[in-house]
Design a protein around this motif. Structure first.
Motif, PDB file in Angstrom:
ATOM      1  N   LEU A 196      25.859  35.006  34.503  1.00  0.00           N
ATOM      2  CA  LEU A 196      26.370  35.575  35.392  1.00  0.00           C
ATOM      3  C   LEU A 196      27.748  36.716  35.181  1.00  0.00           C
ATOM      4  N   GLY A 197      28.440  36.114  34.148  1.00  0.00           N
ATOM      5  CA  GLY A 197      29.792  36.598  33.871  1.00  0.00           C
ATOM      6  C   GLY A 197      29.644  37.950  33.050  1.00  0.00           C
ATOM      7  N   LEU A 198      28.236  37.775  32.097  1.00  0.00           N
ATOM      8  CA  LEU A 198      27.872  38.855  31.364  1.00  0.00           C
ATOM      9  C   LEU A 198      27.298  40.049  32.112  1.00  0.00           C
ATOM     10  N   ALA A 199      26.520  39.553  33.240  1.00  0.00           N
ATOM     11  CA  ALA A 199      25.894  40.612  34.304  1.00  0.00           C
ATOM     12  C   ALA A 199      27.039  41.449  34.992  1.00  0.00           C
ATOM     13  N   VAL A 200      28.275  40.886  35.218  1.00  0.00           N
ATOM     14  CA  VAL A 200      29.255  41.495  36.056  1.00  0.00           C
ATOM     15  C   VAL A 200      29.871  42.565  35.062  1.00  0.00           C
ATOM     16  N   SER A 201      30.077  42.039  33.778  1.00  0.00           N
ATOM     17  CA  SER A 201      30.717  43.021  32.972  1.00  0.00           C
ATOM     18  C   SER A 201      30.129  44.108  32.843  1.00  0.00           C
ATOM     19  N   LEU A 202      28.561  44.129  32.832  1.00  0.00           N
ATOM     20  CA  LEU A 202      28.007  45.335  32.586  1.00  0.00           C
ATOM     21  C   LEU A 202      27.521  46.187  33.877  1.00  0.00           C
ATOM     22  N   SER A 203      27.553  45.512  35.024  1.00  0.00           N
ATOM     23  CA  SER A 203      27.085  46.271  36.194  1.00  0.00           C
ATOM     24  C   SER A 203      28.133  46.327  37.304  1.00  0.00           C
ATOM     25  N   LYS A 204      29.511  45.580  36.936  1.00  0.00           N
ATOM     26  CA  LYS A 204      30.323  45.525  38.059  1.00  0.00           C
ATOM     27  C   LYS A 204      30.026  45.348  39.405  1.00  0.00           C
ATOM     28  N   GLY A 205      30.287  46.116  40.405  1.00  0.00           N
ATOM     29  CA  GLY A 205      30.111  46.132  41.843  1.00  0.00           C
ATOM     30  C   GLY A 205      28.746  45.829  42.179  1.00  0.00           C
ATOM     31  N   ALA A 206      27.844  46.650  41.299  1.00  0.00           N
ATOM     32  CA  ALA A 206      26.345  46.383  41.582  1.00  0.00           C
ATOM     33  C   ALA A 206      25.701  45.325  40.945  1.00  0.00           C
ATOM     34  N   THR A 207      26.440  44.229  40.601  1.00  0.00           N
ATOM     35  CA  THR A 207      25.566  43.115  40.111  1.00  0.00           C
ATOM     36  C   THR A 207      24.551  42.324  41.049  1.00  0.00           C
ATOM     37  N   PRO A 208      24.655  42.363  42.040  1.00  0.00           N
ATOM     38  CA  PRO A 208      23.816  41.998  43.182  1.00  0.00           C
ATOM     39  C   PRO A 208      22.577  42.940  43.103  1.00  0.00           C
ATOM     40  N   VAL A 262      29.146  36.771  46.124  1.00  0.00           N
ATOM     41  CA  VAL A 262      30.048  35.770  46.437  1.00  0.00           C
ATOM     42  C   VAL A 262      31.182  35.848  45.358  1.00  0.00           C
ATOM     43  N   THR A 263      30.567  36.133  44.066  1.00  0.00           N
ATOM     44  CA  THR A 263      31.387  35.881  42.797  1.00  0.00           C
ATOM     45  C   THR A 263      32.130  37.245  42.650  1.00  0.00           C
ATOM     46  N   VAL A 264      31.543  38.366  42.635  1.00  0.00           N
ATOM     47  CA  VAL A 264      32.279  39.628  42.790  1.00  0.00           C
ATOM     48  C   VAL A 264      33.097  40.082  43.672  1.00  0.00           C
ATOM     49  N   GLY A 265      32.771  39.465  44.997  1.00  0.00           N
ATOM     50  CA  GLY A 265      33.796  39.679  46.252  1.00  0.00           C
ATOM     51  C   GLY A 265      34.796  38.643  45.929  1.00  0.00           C
ATOM     52  N   SER A 266      34.875  37.652  45.323  1.00  0.00           N
ATOM     53  CA  SER A 266      35.777  36.635  45.548  1.00  0.00           C
ATOM     54  C   SER A 266      36.885  36.751  44.294  1.00  0.00           C
ATOM     55  N   GLU A 283      39.834  38.868  36.225  1.00  0.00           N
ATOM     56  CA  GLU A 283      39.614  37.640  35.978  1.00  0.00           C
ATOM     57  C   GLU A 283      38.216  37.201  35.678  1.00  0.00           C
ATOM     58  N   ILE A 284      37.366  37.932  36.082  1.00  0.00           N
ATOM     59  CA  ILE A 284      35.804  37.805  35.765  1.00  0.00           C
ATOM     60  C   ILE A 284      35.727  37.747  34.235  1.00  0.00           C
ATOM     61  N   ALA A 285      36.305  38.826  33.741  1.00  0.00           N
ATOM     62  CA  ALA A 285      36.279  39.292  32.286  1.00  0.00           C
ATOM     63  C   ALA A 285      36.857  38.084  31.577  1.00  0.00           C
ATOM     64  N   LYS A 286      37.864  37.554  31.866  1.00  0.00           N
ATOM     65  CA  LYS A 286      38.698  36.374  31.111  1.00  0.00           C
ATOM     66  C   LYS A 286      37.949  35.346  31.146  1.00  0.00           C
ATOM     67  N   ALA A 287      37.123  35.102  32.444  1.00  0.00           N
ATOM     68  CA  ALA A 287      36.497  33.878  32.277  1.00  0.00           C
ATOM     69  C   ALA A 287      34.900  34.081  32.300  1.00  0.00           C
ATOM     70  N   GLU A 288      34.432  35.141  31.365  1.00  0.00           N
ATOM     71  CA  GLU A 288      33.227  35.389  31.468  1.00  0.00           C
ATOM     72  C   GLU A 288      32.040  34.337  31.181  1.00  0.00           C
ATOM     73  N   ALA A 337      32.530  28.815  37.986  1.00  0.00           N
ATOM     74  CA  ALA A 337      33.362  27.699  38.357  1.00  0.00           C
ATOM     75  C   ALA A 337      34.770  28.516  38.761  1.00  0.00           C
ATOM     76  N   GLU A 338      35.186  29.695  37.954  1.00  0.00           N
ATOM     77  CA  GLU A 338      36.375  30.072  38.487  1.00  0.00           C
ATOM     78  C   GLU A 338      36.172  31.121  39.825  1.00  0.00           C
ATOM     79  N   ALA A 339      35.069  31.300  39.938  1.00  0.00           N
ATOM     80  CA  ALA A 339      34.859  31.752  41.533  1.00  0.00           C
ATOM     81  C   ALA A 339      34.801  30.948  42.680  1.00  0.00           C
ATOM     82  N   ALA A 340      34.767  29.534  42.486  1.00  0.00           N
ATOM     83  CA  ALA A 340      35.081  28.672  43.319  1.00  0.00           C
ATOM     84  C   ALA A 340      36.472  28.534  43.603  1.00  0.00           C
ATOM     85  N   LYS A 341      37.447  28.674  42.634  1.00  0.00           N
ATOM     86  CA  LYS A 341      38.906  28.358  43.084  1.00  0.00           C
ATOM     87  C   LYS A 341      39.483  29.233  44.075  1.00  0.00           C
ATOM     88  N   PRO A 342      39.145  30.492  44.640  1.00  0.00           N
ATOM     89  CA  PRO A 342      39.922  30.848  45.570  1.00  0.00           C
ATOM     90  C   PRO A 342      39.452  30.262  47.091  1.00  0.00           C
TER      91      PRO A 342
END
Length: 435
Positions: A29-41, A245-249, A254-259, A264-269
């Protein structure tokens, strides 16, 4: 003589869902966000559509050639027992090893967040990755029944936690300033989205396990199609909503830091430290069960290939009541997860399964007269899997040449080994006494 109980629809679906929602979503999931950013879904949706189209070939091939060899059987039916089909089947076995490495790496990334051994998180991750492979290997040798019980328990727990994460997460999105990250102006270009979708394609590969259970599924004409389509449809919905939920949270920084442990990091907020701990535990249970099941599956693939005479018959040898391929699979997994980075493992796995699924689709196309299936859909699946493979290779050549070199070396080696084996076998037949 008592007949083996038939697998019902829900049980068949749980095989597919359990195979897909293994360790993949936690690992990539973290890798996907790092590559596709807001278009991860969207990236997850694109990968899911390719999996869904490919499942059409699996449905018709499973109904026509029900066999516990699953993919191995379909490749051999479509291409005959040649060097090519043997190379593809070798790649399937190696792809299991790659997936095991991915799951073990994910386990190693999450575990230090709960228990620190040395104070060095990087060292801890390798210790945990190695320990979980060794433990799963011991369990596989101890009892296959225990492997099944662990998987059944884990499917229930991880789905319960992930669905809860999605439900609470959507509620927490209202008023969250990071929600704007999902807007189209935060999307990467189309090529980057497609590349991101293909890197995380490994998160869907587990649906093919339904084919291995096809001979035992109750009312196969009705339940095999439902099992494939319902399980993939459910997982697409789950993955897309998890990505939203992950990209919106969390902010991208922070996503890059906890890639490596971003879920688990996305559940914190939403739930603070408790949420982080719950998702971490879910990840550990999920990846552990996926390692257990994949070790068993990988050893069976090597056994089937050897039985089909595409690898030496020595691989059918039983060691402590299990195929010797189980020990070989475990050793190679230990080697890979401790020497190759997570991104390169994911790329290798995605390339491997995209190629395998392309060839299964081509088998579906070639055998459509026998399967009474539509020729066009498997052909579309073959084209999409091929284009996806090319897109992934081209995109990764720009940023991760090492990953492509590793993936290319793996594919090349699978076919070379098969060619050498077939050549030596032919030589032995021609000169049985070594003359």
């Amino acid at each position: 003589m008592n007949q083996k109980p038939k697998i019902k629809l829900l049980e068949a679906m749980s095989i597919g869902i359990g195979g897909m929602v293994g360790g993949g979503i936690f690992a990539v999931l973290g890798l996907a966000v790092s590559l596709s950013k807001g278009a991860t879904p969207i990236a997850f949706l694109v990968a899911g559509i390719i999996a869904l189209i490919t499942s059409y070939s699996y449905v018709h091939l499973s109904l026509t050639f029900p066999d516990r060899g699953g993919t191995v059987k379909f490749i051999n039916e479509g291409f005959g027992k040649t060097v090519f089909s043997g190379g593809v089947n070798n790649l399937l076995w190696v792809s299991y090893i790659i997936m095991l490495s991915l799951y073990a790496s994910a386990f190693g990334s999450y575990a230090p967040n709960l228990f620190s051994i040395t104070g060095d998180q990087n060292l801890d991750s390798h210790i945990y990755s190695s320990a979980v492979i060794i433990l799963a290997t011991i369990i596989n040798y101890y009892s296959v029944k225990v492997v099944g019980e662990i998987e059944s328990f884990a499917v229930f727990v991880k789905l319960l936690i992930l669905i809860g994460f999605v439900g609470i997460g959507f509620y927490g999105l209202f008023g969250n300033e990071n929600l704007s990250q999902l807007s189209p102006d935060q999307w990467e270009n189309t090529f980057q989205i497609l590349g991101g979708g293909m890197v995380i394609f490994v998160a869907y590969e587990g649906f093919e396990l339904i084919a291995n259970a096809a001979p035992d599924i109750d009312s196969p004409k009705k339940n095999i199609p439902r099992a494939f389509y319902y399980s993939i449809g459910f997982v697409i919905l789950l993955y897309v909503t998890i990505a939203i939920v992950t990209v919106g949270s969390l902010p991208f920084s922070e996503i890059a830091k906890a890639e490596d442990y971003v879920l688990a990091e996305a559940a914190k907020p939403m739930l603070g430290k408790i949420g982080f701990t719950i998702i971490t535990i879910a990840a550990l249970i999920s990846t552990f069960s996926a390692i257990n099941a994949s070790l068993y599956g990988g050893s069976r693939v090597s056994y089937e290939i050897a039985e089909d005479d595409e690898l030496p018959h020595a691989l059918t040898f039983q060691l402590w009541n299990q195929p010797v391929g189980l020990l070989i699979t475990a050793i190679l997994t230990l080697l890979m997860c401790n020497t190759v980075e997570l991104e390169s493992i994911s790329i290798s796995g995605s390339i491997g399964f995209l190629m395998i699924f392309a060839f299964v689709n081509f088998s579906g196309f070639k055998l459509s007269d026998q399967t009474s299936g539509n020729k066009i859909i498997p052909l579309i699946g073959f084209i999409l899997c091929s284009l996806a493979t090319i897109t992934l290779i081209y995109q990764q050549l720009q940023s991760n040449k090492t990953g492509i070199i590793i993936a290319g070396s793996i594919v090349f080696t699978c076919f070379i080994i098969e060619g050498v084996y077939k050549k030596s076998k032919s030589y032995r037949r021609k000169y049985p006494e070594g003359k």
